[in-house]
Design an enzyme around this catalytic site. Structure first.
Site, PDB file in Angstrom:
ATOM      1  N   SER A   1       0.841  -1.188   0.000  1.00 49.31           N
ATOM      2  CA  SER A   1       0.000   0.000   0.000  1.00 49.31           C
ATOM      3  C   SER A   1       0.879   1.243   0.000  1.00 49.31           C
ATOM      4  O   SER A   1       1.639   1.462  -0.928  1.00 49.31           O
ATOM      5  CB  SER A   1      -0.973  -0.029   1.188  1.00 49.31           C
ATOM      6  OG  SER A   1      -1.955   0.979   1.054  1.00 49.31           O
TER       7      SER A   1
ATOM      8  N   GLU B   1      -2.108  -2.358  -7.867  1.00 44.30           N
ATOM      9  CA  GLU B   1      -3.313  -2.643  -7.093  1.00 44.30           C
ATOM     10  C   GLU B   1      -3.813  -1.327  -6.522  1.00 44.30           C
ATOM     11  O   GLU B   1      -3.088  -0.337  -6.509  1.00 44.30           O
ATOM     12  CB  GLU B   1      -3.027  -3.638  -5.966  1.00 44.30           C
ATOM     13  CG  GLU B   1      -1.985  -3.186  -4.947  1.00 44.30           C
ATOM     14  CD  GLU B   1      -2.532  -2.309  -3.832  1.00 44.30           C
ATOM     15  OE1 GLU B   1      -3.744  -2.389  -3.524  1.00 44.30           O
ATOM     16  OE2 GLU B   1      -1.760  -1.517  -3.267  1.00 44.30           O
TER      17      GLU B   1
ATOM     18  N   HIS C   1      -5.210  -5.024  -1.382  1.00 41.50           N
ATOM     19  CA  HIS C   1      -5.821  -4.892  -0.066  1.00 41.50           C
ATOM     20  C   HIS C   1      -6.810  -6.039   0.145  1.00 41.50           C
ATOM     21  O   HIS C   1      -8.026  -5.861   0.217  1.00 41.50           O
ATOM     22  CB  HIS C   1      -6.509  -3.539   0.052  1.00 41.50           C
ATOM     23  CG  HIS C   1      -5.566  -2.387   0.127  1.00 41.50           C
ATOM     24  ND1 HIS C   1      -4.751  -2.017  -0.927  1.00 41.50           N
ATOM     25  CD2 HIS C   1      -5.283  -1.524   1.140  1.00 41.50           C
ATOM     26  CE1 HIS C   1      -4.023  -0.966  -0.574  1.00 41.50           C
ATOM     27  NE2 HIS C   1      -4.330  -0.651   0.672  1.00 41.50           N
TER      28      HIS C   1
END
Length: 346
Positions: A141, A245, A315
């Site tokens: 992330s 992502e 995630h």
């Protein structure tokens, strides 16, 4: 973990285009740098380079998880601090990272969580120190900012995968053991389990453009990566396999970010694309929206490179541990990729 939205608009990206095109030369590393291997009984460090922990007890859970994996644990001097939404001031968080790279006892650095704020640290990191003391760095992330900058500046292979306070379920632990203890050349293939469905729905991969490609992996969170446009903290995209992502981004934002990658010349230089999960990325209310399939058709299909989506990256509870800078071969038709070379020092 969720990270804050901090990407500027496409007009800003266009203004940064001249800088983005010059990034590769300024950020080019001296060569790929491999970390030493890990062993049970080693000491690992827990640091908080991004957001503060919502629940302080999660820091204890992160320590217990590392101990259960077989490690001794050191914690950054400021990893439990809070400054607004951040886990301490920029100087404190960068200082913890630099200190742990300098600490000869520490063999790996595990990021306690993501969130937002890691990009603020990039000018404060001691890249020569990191180059002299290569070691495993793990997180995802917002940690994409660290993966990108450290690889661009030093060539160090780092690892996109679970955070310290995240879920250490059976799949993630198996990934960790295979990568760091067994040191396998892993083939990344989604779990095939239809459950009680007639045909499998969960964890399906979808080809965008078929074919195979080889190259070094770069990427991570799409929002964080594109927010580095115009900075010296992006690696060279030429011939690379880009993996991406995201989470909680409306499709129009995803479209805008792919436009940024196109405008800065990144998409035209990659050899292949692996898109993981875009969690909670549904269109909002209003006059309608492009969907993700249309966005891939507009931005990725014209590249005529192997590309697929749906990899277990992002995630999600069960996630691949991906070596940033590791050399792989991807097969877009099969929805798989595999490591071609070791990513640890012999």
């Amino acid at each position: 973990m969720h990270r804050r939205h901090f990407l500027g608009n496409t007009a800003l990206a266009a203004l940064l285009l001249p800088l983005a095109r010059g990034t590769d030369a300024r950020a080019a590393p001296r060569g790929r740098l491999l970390p030493p291997p890990l062993n049970k009984g080693d000491t690992v460090a827990l640091v908080s380079p991004s957001s503060a922990m919502d629940e302080p007890f999660d820091l204890q859970l992160a320590t217990e998880a590392m101990q259960a994996l077989g490690f001794k644990v050191k914690t950054g001097a400021h990893y439990a601090n809070r400054y607004g939404h951040l886990a301490g001031s920029d100087a404190e968080r960068a200082g913890d990272l630099n200190a742990m790279f300098a600490d000869r006892e520490v063999k790996a650095i595990i990021c306690a969580r993501g969130g937002s704020g890691a990009a603020r640290l990039l000018p404060l990191l001691d890249y020569e120190l990191i180059r002299r003391n290569p070691k495993v760095l793990l997180g995802y992330s917002d940690i994409t900012a660290l993966h990108s900058a450290i690889h661009a500046k030093t060539g160090l292979v780092t690892f996109h995968g679970p955070i310290g306070a995240g879920s250490w379920n059976r799949f993630n632990v198996d990934q960790f053991n295979r990568m760091f203890f067994n040191r396998e050349l892993i083939e990344y293939r989604n779990i095939a389990d239809a459950g009680d469905e007639l045909v499998q729905r969960k964890n399906r991969t979808i080809p965008i453009t078929g074919g195979k490609a080889q190259g070094e992996l770069i990427g991570g969170n799409l929002t964080v990566l594109t927010a580095l446009a115009g900075s010296p903290y992006l690696p060279d995209f030429s011939g690379k396999i880009l993996f991406l992502e995201d989470v909680s981004e409306a499709p129009y934002r995803i479209d805008r970010m792919f436009s940024t990658l196109k405008l800065m010349g990144a998409l035209d230089r990659i050899a292949g694309l692996i898109f993981g999960e875009c969690s909670e990325c549904d269109p909002g209310d209003g006059y309608g929206s492009l969907n993700l399939a249309q966005i891939f058709d507009d931005h990725i299909k014209p590249l005529k490179i192997p590309a697929y989506r749906g990899a277990m990256i992002g995630h999600i509870r069960q996630q691949f541990i991906v070596p940033v800078g590791g050399r792989v071969e991807m097969d877009a038709d099969a929805g798989t990729f595999r490591m071609l070379e070791p990513v640890f020092q012999a």
